[in-house]
Design a protein around this motif. Sequence first.
Motif, PDB file in Angstrom:
ATOM      1  N   VAL A   2      29.218 177.799 -43.258  1.00 28.96           N
ATOM      2  CA  VAL A   2      29.838 178.482 -42.133  1.00 28.96           C
ATOM      3  C   VAL A   2      28.719 179.053 -41.269  1.00 28.96           C
ATOM      4  N   GLY A   3      28.599 178.547 -40.052  1.00 33.64           N
ATOM      5  CA  GLY A   3      27.468 178.919 -39.218  1.00 33.64           C
ATOM      6  C   GLY A   3      27.795 179.912 -38.122  1.00 33.64           C
ATOM      7  N   ILE A   4      26.830 180.782 -37.841  1.00 32.40           N
ATOM      8  CA  ILE A   4      26.874 181.691 -36.700  1.00 32.40           C
ATOM      9  C   ILE A   4      25.874 181.161 -35.680  1.00 32.40           C
ATOM     10  N   GLY A   5      26.378 180.801 -34.489  1.00 30.05           N
ATOM     11  CA  GLY A   5      25.536 180.137 -33.509  1.00 30.05           C
ATOM     12  C   GLY A   5      24.515 181.027 -32.837  1.00 30.05           C
ATOM     13  N   SER A   6      24.799 182.349 -32.776  1.00 28.40           N
ATOM     14  CA  SER A   6      23.868 183.264 -32.141  1.00 28.40           C
ATOM     15  C   SER A   6      24.272 184.696 -32.462  1.00 28.40           C
ATOM     16  N   MET A   7      23.334 185.605 -32.317  1.00 23.17           N
ATOM     17  CA  MET A   7      23.614 187.022 -32.528  1.00 23.17           C
ATOM     18  C   MET A   7      24.336 187.587 -31.302  1.00 23.17           C
ATOM     19  N   PRO A   8      25.468 188.255 -31.500  1.00 20.25           N
ATOM     20  CA  PRO A   8      26.148 188.876 -30.362  1.00 20.25           C
ATOM     21  C   PRO A   8      25.234 189.883 -29.668  1.00 20.25           C
ATOM     22  N   PRO A   9      25.324 189.974 -28.340  1.00 17.12           N
ATOM     23  CA  PRO A   9      24.441 190.882 -27.593  1.00 17.12           C
ATOM     24  C   PRO A   9      24.504 192.333 -28.063  1.00 17.12           C
ATOM     25  N   ALA A  10      25.636 192.759 -28.596  1.00 16.84           N
ATOM     26  CA  ALA A  10      25.777 194.152 -29.025  1.00 16.84           C
ATOM     27  C   ALA A  10      24.782 194.535 -30.114  1.00 16.84           C
ATOM     28  N   TYR A  11      24.272 193.533 -30.856  1.00 21.64           N
ATOM     29  CA  TYR A  11      23.329 193.816 -31.937  1.00 21.64           C
ATOM     30  C   TYR A  11      21.872 193.708 -31.488  1.00 21.64           C
ATOM     31  N   ARG A  12      21.648 193.267 -30.280  1.00 22.09           N
ATOM     32  CA  ARG A  12      20.276 193.063 -29.790  1.00 22.09           C
ATOM     33  C   ARG A  12      19.749 194.353 -29.171  1.00 22.09           C
ATOM     34  N   GLY A  69      17.276 196.529 -30.568  1.00 18.69           N
ATOM     35  CA  GLY A  69      16.136 197.065 -31.283  1.00 18.69           C
ATOM     36  C   GLY A  69      16.336 197.002 -32.785  1.00 18.69           C
ATOM     37  N   LEU A  70      15.485 197.703 -33.511  1.00 18.78           N
ATOM     38  CA  LEU A  70      15.493 197.624 -34.967  1.00 18.78           C
ATOM     39  C   LEU A  70      16.833 198.010 -35.564  1.00 18.78           C
ATOM     40  N   SER A  71      17.461 199.069 -35.064  1.00 16.68           N
ATOM     41  CA  SER A  71      18.744 199.501 -35.625  1.00 16.68           C
ATOM     42  C   SER A  71      19.802 198.417 -35.481  1.00 16.68           C
ATOM     43  N   GLY A  72      19.768 197.688 -34.362  1.00 15.58           N
ATOM     44  CA  GLY A  72      20.732 196.612 -34.164  1.00 15.58           C
ATOM     45  C   GLY A  72      20.515 195.474 -35.145  1.00 15.58           C
ATOM     46  N   GLU A 109      10.914 188.165 -30.565  1.00 17.70           N
ATOM     47  CA  GLU A 109      10.335 189.353 -29.942  1.00 17.70           C
ATOM     48  C   GLU A 109       9.951 190.338 -31.041  1.00 17.70           C
ATOM     49  N   LYS A 110       8.803 190.987 -30.876  1.00 15.73           N
ATOM     50  CA  LYS A 110       8.328 191.939 -31.878  1.00 15.73           C
ATOM     51  C   LYS A 110       9.054 193.286 -31.738  1.00 15.73           C
ATOM     52  N   ILE A 111       9.466 193.799 -32.894  1.00 12.05           N
ATOM     53  CA  ILE A 111      10.125 195.101 -32.969  1.00 12.05           C
ATOM     54  C   ILE A 111       9.498 195.846 -34.138  1.00 12.05           C
ATOM     55  N   ALA A 112       8.914 196.973 -33.878  1.00 11.82           N
ATOM     56  CA  ALA A 112       8.302 197.774 -34.948  1.00 11.82           C
ATOM     57  C   ALA A 112       7.371 196.939 -35.812  1.00 11.82           C
ATOM     58  N   GLY A 113       6.587 196.076 -35.167  1.00 16.34           N
ATOM     59  CA  GLY A 113       5.557 195.337 -35.872  1.00 16.34           C
ATOM     60  C   GLY A 113       5.956 194.011 -36.469  1.00 16.34           C
ATOM     61  N   LYS A 114       7.251 193.668 -36.405  1.00 21.33           N
ATOM     62  CA  LYS A 114       7.714 192.386 -36.950  1.00 21.33           C
ATOM     63  C   LYS A 114       8.643 191.729 -35.933  1.00 21.33           C
ATOM     64  N   THR A 115       8.829 190.433 -36.078  1.00 23.10           N
ATOM     65  CA  THR A 115       9.798 189.769 -35.211  1.00 23.10           C
ATOM     66  C   THR A 115      11.208 190.115 -35.672  1.00 23.10           C
ATOM     67  N   GLY A 116      12.153 189.990 -34.745  1.00 22.75           N
ATOM     68  CA  GLY A 116      13.545 190.246 -35.105  1.00 22.75           C
ATOM     69  C   GLY A 116      14.009 189.363 -36.247  1.00 22.75           C
ATOM     70  N   LEU A 117      13.556 188.097 -36.250  1.00 20.85           N
ATOM     71  CA  LEU A 117      13.989 187.191 -37.309  1.00 20.85           C
ATOM     72  C   LEU A 117      13.418 187.614 -38.660  1.00 20.85           C
ATOM     73  N   GLU A 118      12.208 188.146 -38.662  1.00 23.52           N
ATOM     74  CA  GLU A 118      11.656 188.674 -39.920  1.00 23.52           C
ATOM     75  C   GLU A 118      12.500 189.838 -40.427  1.00 23.52           C
ATOM     76  N   TRP A 119      12.941 190.709 -39.512  1.00 26.22           N
ATOM     77  CA  TRP A 119      13.799 191.826 -39.938  1.00 26.22           C
ATOM     78  C   TRP A 119      15.109 191.307 -40.529  1.00 26.22           C
ATOM     79  N   LEU A 120      15.710 190.297 -39.883  1.00 23.49           N
ATOM     80  CA  LEU A 120      16.950 189.736 -40.426  1.00 23.49           C
ATOM     81  C   LEU A 120      16.721 189.137 -41.808  1.00 23.49           C
ATOM     82  N   LEU A 121      15.620 188.431 -41.961  1.00 21.69           N
ATOM     83  CA  LEU A 121      15.309 187.794 -43.238  1.00 21.69           C
ATOM     84  C   LEU A 121      15.128 188.838 -44.337  1.00 21.69           C
ATOM     85  N   GLU A 122      14.396 189.902 -44.028  1.00 18.82           N
ATOM     86  CA  GLU A 122      14.067 190.904 -45.045  1.00 18.82           C
ATOM     87  C   GLU A 122      15.218 191.872 -45.326  1.00 18.82           C
ATOM     88  N   GLU A 123      16.009 192.171 -44.310  1.00 22.38           N
ATOM     89  CA  GLU A 123      17.046 193.194 -44.469  1.00 22.38           C
ATOM     90  C   GLU A 123      18.377 192.627 -44.969  1.00 22.38           C
TER      91      GLU A 123
END
Length: 254
Positions: free
Chosen positions: A91-101, A103-106, A138-152
């Motif tokens: 089950v795929g998600i094609g993109s992150m909804p803008p409401a979550y973009r 910064g780090l909290s999103g 894009e870098k956020i707090a020293g990491k890319t957003g995708l790295e944050w998604l992967l780690e969190e």
Amino acid sequence: MKKNQIAAQLYTVRSFTKTAEDLDAALQKIKAIGYDAVQVSGIGPIAPEAVLEMCQRRGLTICATHVPFEWLLQDLDNVIKVHKAWNCRYVGIGSMPPAYRTGLSGYQEMARTLSEIGAKLSEAGLGLIYHNHKFEFEKIAGKTGLEWLLEESDAAHVGFELDMYWVQAGGANPVNWVLKVDGRMKVVHLKDMAIVNDTQTFAEIGEGNMDWPAVLDACRATGVEWYVVEQDVCPGDPFESLALSYHTLSGWAE
């Protein structure tokens, strides 16, 4: 990679899948090219039963989907029902909804939400996969957003569907990212990147500048199950683009 692991992303031919009649004709063309599987995305309001009947009649496996994020939040039981009927695990998600973009909290909130949805899908024997674009690099707090998604996100319940073009467009190394998601990617998106008039543009597999032997070797090494051809914009007939990509990829198949 075997030939029967190469799939066509229906989003590529989205202008030709708005009615049941058109979808059936598109599936016939895709099968004639040589594809044995499709990813369902971008089609018109066609009953799931009809989609299944057409794919079965044309001899096409539904290997994955992209579904609206709000369906996962509001109608998950039906999403599960449809995917089970289609014998489609991913089950795929094609993109992150803008409401979550935001910064780090999103990104952290998105990771939590994906983990919750993914856990429910896992209970049903399905797998959640997240498809990236360029903005996640894009870098956020020293990491890319995708790295944050992967780690969190929960590794047991959240998978990735890396798009090789968008990884490279984001300034990252596609091979390195395939290795980063080792064990968490069963579906990969393949499209080439060409440079035209000093501008990055979508291209058929083998018609651009990406290092496909290295990318495919990494995908094989990390257990990718489905190699999905997607071309967001084609220079002419999208079925011709799908055919060119298929014939190049199938030439590299085992």
